[in-house]
Design a protein around this motif. Structure first.
Motif, PDB file in Angstrom:
ATOM      1  N   MET A  22       0.831  -1.209   0.000  1.00  0.00           N
ATOM      2  CA  MET A  22       0.000   0.000   0.000  1.00  0.00           C
ATOM      3  C   MET A  22       0.863   1.255   0.000  1.00  0.00           C
ATOM      4  SD  MET A  22      -3.299  -0.639  -0.089  1.00  0.00           S
ATOM      5  CE  MET A  22      -4.276   0.553   0.786  1.00  0.00           C
ATOM      6  N   THR A  23       1.975   1.216   0.709  1.00  0.00           N
ATOM      7  CA  THR A  23       2.860   2.387   0.757  1.00  0.00           C
ATOM      8  C   THR A  23       3.881   2.380  -0.383  1.00  0.00           C
ATOM      9  OG1 THR A  23       4.360   1.259   2.289  1.00  0.00           O
ATOM     10  CG2 THR A  23       2.629   2.664   3.244  1.00  0.00           C
ATOM     11  N   GLN A  24       4.258   1.203  -0.826  1.00  0.00           N
ATOM     12  CA  GLN A  24       5.321   1.085  -1.820  1.00  0.00           C
ATOM     13  C   GLN A  24       4.824   1.254  -3.270  1.00  0.00           C
ATOM     14  OE1 GLN A  24       7.488  -2.557  -1.356  1.00  0.00           O
ATOM     15  NE2 GLN A  24       9.224  -1.851  -2.554  1.00  0.00           N
ATOM     16  N   TYR A  25       3.614   0.806  -3.557  1.00  0.00           N
ATOM     17  CA  TYR A  25       3.118   0.814  -4.939  1.00  0.00           C
ATOM     18  C   TYR A  25       1.807   1.591  -5.036  1.00  0.00           C
ATOM     19  CZ  TYR A  25       6.377  -3.078  -5.276  1.00  0.00           C
ATOM     20  OH  TYR A  25       7.496  -3.855  -5.224  1.00  0.00           O
ATOM     21  N   LYS A  26       1.839   2.712  -5.738  1.00  0.00           N
ATOM     22  CA  LYS A  26       0.630   3.538  -5.904  1.00  0.00           C
ATOM     23  C   LYS A  26      -0.469   2.780  -6.655  1.00  0.00           C
ATOM     24  CE  LYS A  26       1.188   7.931  -4.609  1.00  0.00           C
ATOM     25  NZ  LYS A  26       0.681   8.263  -3.301  1.00  0.00           N
ATOM     26  N   THR A  27      -0.085   1.996  -7.648  1.00  0.00           N
ATOM     27  CA  THR A  27      -1.100   1.258  -8.412  1.00  0.00           C
ATOM     28  C   THR A  27      -1.839   0.256  -7.527  1.00  0.00           C
ATOM     29  OG1 THR A  27       0.608  -0.283  -9.153  1.00  0.00           O
ATOM     30  CG2 THR A  27       0.030   1.527 -10.646  1.00  0.00           C
ATOM     31  N   TRP A  28      -1.117  -0.394  -6.616  1.00  0.00           N
ATOM     32  CA  TRP A  28      -1.753  -1.336  -5.687  1.00  0.00           C
ATOM     33  C   TRP A  28      -2.697  -0.581  -4.752  1.00  0.00           C
ATOM     34  CZ3 TRP A  28      -2.818  -6.232  -5.338  1.00  0.00           C
ATOM     35  CH2 TRP A  28      -3.239  -6.744  -4.118  1.00  0.00           C
ATOM     36  N   TYR A  29      -2.263   0.553  -4.267  1.00  0.00           N
ATOM     37  CA  TYR A  29      -3.074   1.398  -3.380  1.00  0.00           C
ATOM     38  C   TYR A  29      -4.392   1.772  -4.071  1.00  0.00           C
ATOM     39  CZ  TYR A  29      -4.445   5.623  -0.817  1.00  0.00           C
ATOM     40  OH  TYR A  29      -5.142   6.568  -0.110  1.00  0.00           O
ATOM     41  N   HIS A  30      -4.303   2.219  -5.319  1.00  0.00           N
ATOM     42  CA  HIS A  30      -5.503   2.612  -6.057  1.00  0.00           C
ATOM     43  C   HIS A  30      -6.397   1.403  -6.361  1.00  0.00           C
ATOM     44  CE1 HIS A  30      -4.511   6.801  -6.396  1.00  0.00           C
ATOM     45  NE2 HIS A  30      -3.308   6.503  -6.856  1.00  0.00           N
ATOM     46  N   PHE A  31      -5.780   0.268  -6.667  1.00  0.00           N
ATOM     47  CA  PHE A  31      -6.553  -0.953  -6.908  1.00  0.00           C
ATOM     48  C   PHE A  31      -7.359  -1.343  -5.672  1.00  0.00           C
ATOM     49  CE2 PHE A  31      -6.708  -5.579  -6.289  1.00  0.00           C
ATOM     50  CZ  PHE A  31      -7.568  -5.917  -7.325  1.00  0.00           C
ATOM     51  N   VAL A  32      -6.730  -1.328  -4.515  1.00  0.00           N
ATOM     52  CA  VAL A  32      -7.413  -1.700  -3.267  1.00  0.00           C
ATOM     53  C   VAL A  32      -8.536  -0.716  -2.960  1.00  0.00           C
ATOM     54  CG1 VAL A  32      -7.118  -1.953  -0.772  1.00  0.00           C
ATOM     55  CG2 VAL A  32      -5.438  -2.954  -2.331  1.00  0.00           C
ATOM     56  N   LEU A  33      -8.265   0.582  -3.074  1.00  0.00           N
ATOM     57  CA  LEU A  33      -9.305   1.574  -2.807  1.00  0.00           C
ATOM     58  C   LEU A  33     -10.473   1.435  -3.782  1.00  0.00           C
ATOM     59  CD1 LEU A  33      -7.428   4.857  -1.845  1.00  0.00           C
ATOM     60  CD2 LEU A  33      -8.601   3.235  -0.374  1.00  0.00           C
ATOM     61  N   SER A  35     -11.412  -1.273  -5.305  1.00  0.00           N
ATOM     62  CA  SER A  35     -12.131  -2.502  -4.948  1.00  0.00           C
ATOM     63  C   SER A  35     -13.074  -2.258  -3.779  1.00  0.00           C
ATOM     64  CB  SER A  35     -11.145  -3.617  -4.580  1.00  0.00           C
ATOM     65  OG  SER A  35     -10.360  -3.958  -5.694  1.00  0.00           O
ATOM     66  N   TYR A  36     -12.607  -1.561  -2.750  1.00  0.00           N
ATOM     67  CA  TYR A  36     -13.467  -1.237  -1.604  1.00  0.00           C
ATOM     68  C   TYR A  36     -14.625  -0.335  -2.025  1.00  0.00           C
ATOM     69  CZ  TYR A  36     -10.325  -3.214   1.918  1.00  0.00           C
ATOM     70  OH  TYR A  36      -9.585  -4.054   2.681  1.00  0.00           O
ATOM     71  N   ARG A  37     -14.349   0.659  -2.862  1.00  0.00           N
ATOM     72  CA  ARG A  37     -15.393   1.560  -3.322  1.00  0.00           C
ATOM     73  C   ARG A  37     -16.462   0.808  -4.108  1.00  0.00           C
ATOM     74  NH1 ARG A  37     -17.322   3.516  -7.494  1.00  0.00           N
ATOM     75  NH2 ARG A  37     -15.746   2.655  -8.842  1.00  0.00           N
ATOM     76  N   SER A  38     -16.024  -0.070  -4.983  1.00  0.00           N
ATOM     77  CA  SER A  38     -16.936  -0.856  -5.801  1.00  0.00           C
ATOM     78  C   SER A  38     -17.822  -1.753  -4.935  1.00  0.00           C
ATOM     79  CB  SER A  38     -16.134  -1.695  -6.790  1.00  0.00           C
ATOM     80  OG  SER A  38     -16.974  -2.539  -7.522  1.00  0.00           O
ATOM     81  N   ARG A  39     -17.237  -2.413  -3.975  1.00  0.00           N
ATOM     82  CA  ARG A  39     -18.019  -3.293  -3.078  1.00  0.00           C
ATOM     83  C   ARG A  39     -18.989  -2.474  -2.237  1.00  0.00           C
ATOM     84  NH1 ARG A  39     -19.438  -7.651  -3.789  1.00  0.00           N
ATOM     85  NH2 ARG A  39     -19.336  -8.336  -1.659  1.00  0.00           N
TER      86      ARG A  39
END
Length: 120
Positions: A22-33, A35-39
């Motif tokens: 989450m801190t190291q990769y911006k793309t992973w951070y955006h993917f996780v957020l 995913s949470y928004r979509s759910r």
């Protein structure tokens, strides 16, 4: 809860990697957020349908969603499975499915439901 409708693979990521990525990769951070928004949006839609929609409208919405998700007009779902997903009884779903078939919106077969047109 999750149910695979087709063959699928899943992976499990240890929690310590999640925090690091989450801190190291911006793309992973955006993917996780995302995913949470979509759910969360799915949750709000479900609450809206349960609180403010009739079961026939909920069933149409469910069938449209399954058609889009599976990219197929043939759904291999039982009335019991649909009833469970919609928190209803099998008898209610069976009655509503029969009405949809009588209106030529779906075709019921022994092992699947064929969606002809869900626009009315």
């Amino acid at each position: 809860m999750a149910r695979a409708m087709t063959d699928a693979e899943s992976i499990s990521i240890p929690l310590e990697f999640m925090a690091k990525w989450m801190t190291q990769y911006k793309t992973w951070y955006h993917f996780v957020l995302e995913s949470y928004r979509s759910r969360f949006e799915e949750l709000l839609t479900t609450v809206d349908h349960i609180a403010f929609r009739n079961m026939d409208e909920r069933l149409l919405f469910y069938l449209k969603g399954q058609k889009e998700t599976l990219r197929s007009n043939k759904l291999y779902l039982s009335n019991t499975e649909i009833a469970s997903d919609l928190n209803s009884s099998r008898e209610v779903i069976t009655r509503l499915m029969k009405k949809l078939a009588d209106r030529h919106l779906i075709r019921l077969d022994r092992n699947y439901i064929e969606i002809l047109s869900l626009e009315f």
